[in-house]
Design a protein around this motif. Structure first.
Motif, mmCIF file in Angstrom:
data_model
loop_
_atom_site.group_PDB
_atom_site.id
_atom_site.type_symbol
_atom_site.label_atom_id
_atom_site.label_comp_id
_atom_site.label_asym_id
_atom_site.label_seq_id
_atom_site.Cartn_x
_atom_site.Cartn_y
_atom_site.Cartn_z
ATOM 1 N N GLN A 110 -30.838 27.916 59.154
ATOM 2 C CA GLN A 110 -32.264 27.866 58.805
ATOM 3 C C GLN A 110 -32.461 27.431 57.357
ATOM 4 O OE1 GLN A 110 -34.259 31.623 59.296
ATOM 5 N NE2 GLN A 110 -36.313 30.723 58.992
ATOM 6 N N LEU A 111 -31.629 27.924 56.461
ATOM 7 C CA LEU A 111 -31.720 27.541 55.055
ATOM 8 C C LEU A 111 -31.438 26.054 54.881
ATOM 9 C CD1 LEU A 111 -31.991 28.286 52.059
ATOM 10 C CD2 LEU A 111 -29.554 28.911 52.092
ATOM 11 N N MET A 112 -30.433 25.541 55.560
ATOM 12 C CA MET A 112 -30.102 24.131 55.442
ATOM 13 C C MET A 112 -31.190 23.243 56.051
ATOM 14 S SD MET A 112 -27.402 24.160 53.696
ATOM 15 C CE MET A 112 -27.089 22.400 53.739
ATOM 16 N N THR A 113 -31.820 23.701 57.131
ATOM 17 C CA THR A 113 -32.922 22.946 57.750
ATOM 18 C C THR A 113 -34.114 22.862 56.789
ATOM 19 O OG1 THR A 113 -32.217 23.659 59.959
ATOM 20 C CG2 THR A 113 -34.457 22.808 59.726
ATOM 21 N N THR A 114 -34.398 23.990 56.131
ATOM 22 C CA THR A 114 -35.507 24.009 55.169
ATOM 23 C C THR A 114 -35.229 23.082 54.003
ATOM 24 O OG1 THR A 114 -35.981 26.306 55.795
ATOM 25 C CG2 THR A 114 -36.931 25.496 53.738
ATOM 26 N N LEU A 115 -34.019 23.111 53.476
ATOM 27 C CA LEU A 115 -33.665 22.216 52.376
ATOM 28 C C LEU A 115 -33.746 20.758 52.800
ATOM 29 C CD1 LEU A 115 -30.606 24.151 50.854
ATOM 30 C CD2 LEU A 115 -32.895 23.925 49.879
ATOM 31 N N ASP A 116 -33.348 20.470 54.034
ATOM 32 C CA ASP A 116 -33.411 19.103 54.539
ATOM 33 C C ASP A 116 -34.865 18.628 54.653
ATOM 34 O OD1 ASP A 116 -31.892 16.792 55.863
ATOM 35 O OD2 ASP A 116 -33.433 17.300 57.357
ATOM 36 N N GLU A 117 -35.754 19.531 55.062
ATOM 37 C CA GLU A 117 -37.172 19.173 55.214
ATOM 38 C C GLU A 117 -37.834 18.854 53.870
ATOM 39 O OE1 GLU A 117 -38.901 22.388 57.301
ATOM 40 O OE2 GLU A 117 -38.132 21.763 59.270
ATOM 41 N N ILE A 118 -37.416 19.503 52.816
ATOM 42 C CA ILE A 118 -38.024 19.227 51.509
ATOM 43 C C ILE A 118 -37.315 18.099 50.771
ATOM 44 C CG2 ILE A 118 -38.817 21.607 51.289
ATOM 45 C CD1 ILE A 118 -36.540 22.119 49.336
ATOM 46 N N GLY A 119 -36.303 17.496 51.388
ATOM 47 C CA GLY A 119 -35.662 16.324 50.800
ATOM 48 C C GLY A 119 -34.302 16.564 50.194
ATOM 49 N N VAL A 120 -33.687 17.720 50.431
ATOM 50 C CA VAL A 120 -32.354 18.012 49.902
ATOM 51 C C VAL A 120 -31.330 17.582 50.948
ATOM 52 C CG1 VAL A 120 -30.795 19.771 49.021
ATOM 53 C CG2 VAL A 120 -33.253 19.913 48.538
ATOM 54 N N LYS A 121 -30.456 16.653 50.558
ATOM 55 C CA LYS A 121 -29.459 16.121 51.493
ATOM 56 C C LYS A 121 -28.071 16.301 50.896
ATOM 57 C CE LYS A 121 -32.777 14.189 54.002
ATOM 58 N NZ LYS A 121 -33.104 14.632 55.387
ATOM 59 N N PRO A 122 -27.072 16.641 51.728
ATOM 60 C CA PRO A 122 -25.690 16.719 51.231
ATOM 61 C C PRO A 122 -25.106 15.320 51.057
ATOM 62 C CG PRO A 122 -25.754 17.251 53.567
ATOM 63 C CD PRO A 122 -27.180 17.095 53.130
ATOM 64 N N ILE A 123 -24.234 15.160 50.064
ATOM 65 C CA ILE A 123 -23.601 13.866 49.789
ATOM 66 C C ILE A 123 -22.322 13.777 50.618
ATOM 67 C CG2 ILE A 123 -22.513 12.441 48.023
ATOM 68 C CD1 ILE A 123 -24.372 13.779 45.980
ATOM 69 N N GLU A 124 -22.204 12.668 51.332
ATOM 70 C CA GLU A 124 -20.991 12.449 52.112
ATOM 71 C C GLU A 124 -19.875 12.015 51.171
ATOM 72 O OE1 GLU A 124 -21.779 9.700 55.213
ATOM 73 O OE2 GLU A 124 -23.295 10.966 56.186
ATOM 74 N N ALA A 125 -18.710 12.637 51.327
ATOM 75 C CA ALA A 125 -17.632 12.360 50.369
ATOM 76 C C ALA A 125 -16.306 12.044 51.056
ATOM 77 C CB ALA A 125 -17.449 13.558 49.437
ATOM 78 N N VAL A 126 -15.816 12.900 51.895
ATOM 79 C CA VAL A 126 -14.480 12.746 52.485
ATOM 80 C C VAL A 126 -14.448 11.484 53.341
ATOM 81 C CG1 VAL A 126 -12.726 13.761 53.983
ATOM 82 C CG2 VAL A 126 -14.094 15.223 52.474
ATOM 83 N N GLY A 127 -13.448 10.639 53.074
ATOM 84 C CA GLY A 127 -13.278 9.387 53.817
ATOM 85 C C GLY A 127 -14.139 8.243 53.270
ATOM 86 N N LYS A 128 -15.002 8.498 52.278
ATOM 87 C CA LYS A 128 -15.843 7.454 51.699
ATOM 88 C C LYS A 128 -15.198 6.914 50.417
ATOM 89 C CE LYS A 128 -19.150 8.014 54.730
ATOM 90 N NZ LYS A 128 -19.530 6.949 55.701
ATOM 91 N N GLU A 129 -15.600 5.731 50.055
ATOM 92 C CA GLU A 129 -15.098 5.151 48.813
ATOM 93 C C GLU A 129 -15.708 5.888 47.620
ATOM 94 O OE1 GLU A 129 -14.782 0.770 46.617
ATOM 95 O OE2 GLU A 129 -15.824 0.999 48.547
ATOM 96 N N PHE A 130 -14.873 6.085 46.616
ATOM 97 C CA PHE A 130 -15.318 6.836 45.444
ATOM 98 C C PHE A 130 -16.463 6.092 44.750
ATOM 99 C CE2 PHE A 130 -15.068 7.534 40.838
ATOM 100 C CZ PHE A 130 -15.309 8.893 40.796
ATOM 101 N N ASN A 131 -17.522 6.838 44.465
ATOM 102 C CA ASN A 131 -18.705 6.294 43.786
ATOM 103 C C ASN A 131 -19.053 7.226 42.632
ATOM 104 O OD1 ASN A 131 -21.133 5.226 42.932
ATOM 105 N ND2 ASN A 131 -22.058 5.136 44.978
ATOM 106 N N PRO A 132 -18.900 6.763 41.396
ATOM 107 C CA PRO A 132 -19.146 7.665 40.264
ATOM 108 C C PRO A 132 -20.598 8.139 40.171
ATOM 109 C CG PRO A 132 -18.847 5.389 39.521
ATOM 110 C CD PRO A 132 -18.483 5.420 40.969
ATOM 111 N N ASP A 133 -21.510 7.449 40.871
ATOM 112 C CA ASP A 133 -22.908 7.888 40.852
ATOM 113 C C ASP A 133 -23.114 9.160 41.678
ATOM 114 O OD1 ASP A 133 -23.637 5.734 39.266
ATOM 115 O OD2 ASP A 133 -24.076 4.444 40.999
ATOM 116 N N PHE A 134 -22.209 9.411 42.632
ATOM 117 C CA PHE A 134 -22.357 10.576 43.509
ATOM 118 C C PHE A 134 -21.155 11.518 43.454
ATOM 119 C CE2 PHE A 134 -24.802 7.129 45.486
ATOM 120 C CZ PHE A 134 -26.054 7.720 45.560
ATOM 121 N N HIS A 135 -20.001 10.991 43.040
ATOM 122 C CA HIS A 135 -18.777 11.783 43.096
ATOM 123 C C HIS A 135 -18.246 12.049 41.686
ATOM 124 C CE1 HIS A 135 -18.433 9.407 47.072
ATOM 125 N NE2 HIS A 135 -19.085 10.565 47.268
ATOM 126 N N ASN A 136 -17.595 13.204 41.587
ATOM 127 C CA ASN A 136 -16.940 13.602 40.337
ATOM 128 C C ASN A 136 -15.466 13.850 40.647
ATOM 129 O OD1 ASN A 136 -16.332 14.471 37.768
ATOM 130 N ND2 ASN A 136 -17.199 16.523 38.059
#
Length: 229
Positions: free
Chosen positions: A164-190
């Motif tokens: 429920q908490l994650m659904t609420t965050l998603d509705e207000i525009g909070v999205k998790p950043i996809e990382a594993v298996g993706k190319e490293f992007n310094p704008d999103f990854h540390n």
């Protein structure tokens, strides 16, 4: 008798002389009358000439009189025209001023709305940033539960609250950043670690230590990752 006749003759001669003298006076008066007539004629002729001379002057003065009558009308016409021109200029000036003020107000409104939106996003971003550690603790707690205990009512309840908490965050525009298996992007990854892995390509995220999130396309927290090669 002779004396009486002489006296009568003398008396008659005197009377004739007196009559002749009166006749001369009358003729003299008559001779003077033509001169007076001539003088009166001259006067009348002079008056006639003066009258004739005054005629053209009056004819010359009549256009001036008409011009003098038309002058006030022309003056009033030009005064009305000048007033109308001034009024049109004032209307144009006020219209331009109003248009400028409306444009300035519209720009001020847009700028204010943008500033309010930015302030709202900043405030919401701060709140989301403070909620993310709670989300992390939920995830750690659920991951630490043994498989045989995942069907317990308490665990099921906690899992529902997390979803429920994650659904609420998603509705207000909070999205998790996809990382594993993706190319490293310094704008999103540390990147905090590097690893040599022949199976993964160059610069591919091998593992995620902490999940990152974005709020309305703005990074709230970068993903903490391990990059291969």
């Amino acid at each position: 008798m002779v004396k009486e006749a002489v006296e009568e003759a003398r008396k008659a001669a005197r009377e004739q002389a007196e009559e002749a003298g009166e006749g001369q006076e009358e003729t003299a008066g008559k001779t003077e009358d033509p001169e007076s007539a001539e003088e009166t004629g001259k006067d009348s002729s002079s008056e006639g000439t003066s009258a004739e001379e005054s005629g053209p002057e009056e004819q010359q003065e009549s256009p001036e009189a008409e011009a003098s009558e038309e002058a006030p009308k022309k003056k009033k016409f030009f005064e009305k025209k000048n007033k109308k021109d001034k009024k049109d200029e004032q209307i144009a000036e006020l219209t331009d001023k109003l248009t400028r003020q409306m444009a300035e107000f519209d720009n001020y409104r847009k700028r204010t709305e943008k500033e309010k939106s930015a302030m709202y996003e900043i405030g919401a971003k701060d709140i989301v940033e403070k909620i993310l550690p709670i989300v992390d603790n939920f995830e750690r707690g659920l991951q630490s539960i043994p498989e045989e205990e995942k069907d317990a009512p308490f665990v099921q309840g906690m899992d529902k609250i997390y979803k429920q908490l994650m659904t609420t965050l998603d509705e207000i525009g909070v999205k998790p950043i996809e990382a594993v298996g993706k190319e490293f992007n310094p704008d999103f990854h540390n990147a905090v670690m590097h690893v040599e892995d022949e199976e993964l390509g160059e610069g591919i995220v091998a593992e995620e230590f902490q999940k990152g999130y974005t709020y309305r396309d703005t990074v709230v927290r970068h993903s903490m990752v391990k990059v291969a090669n």
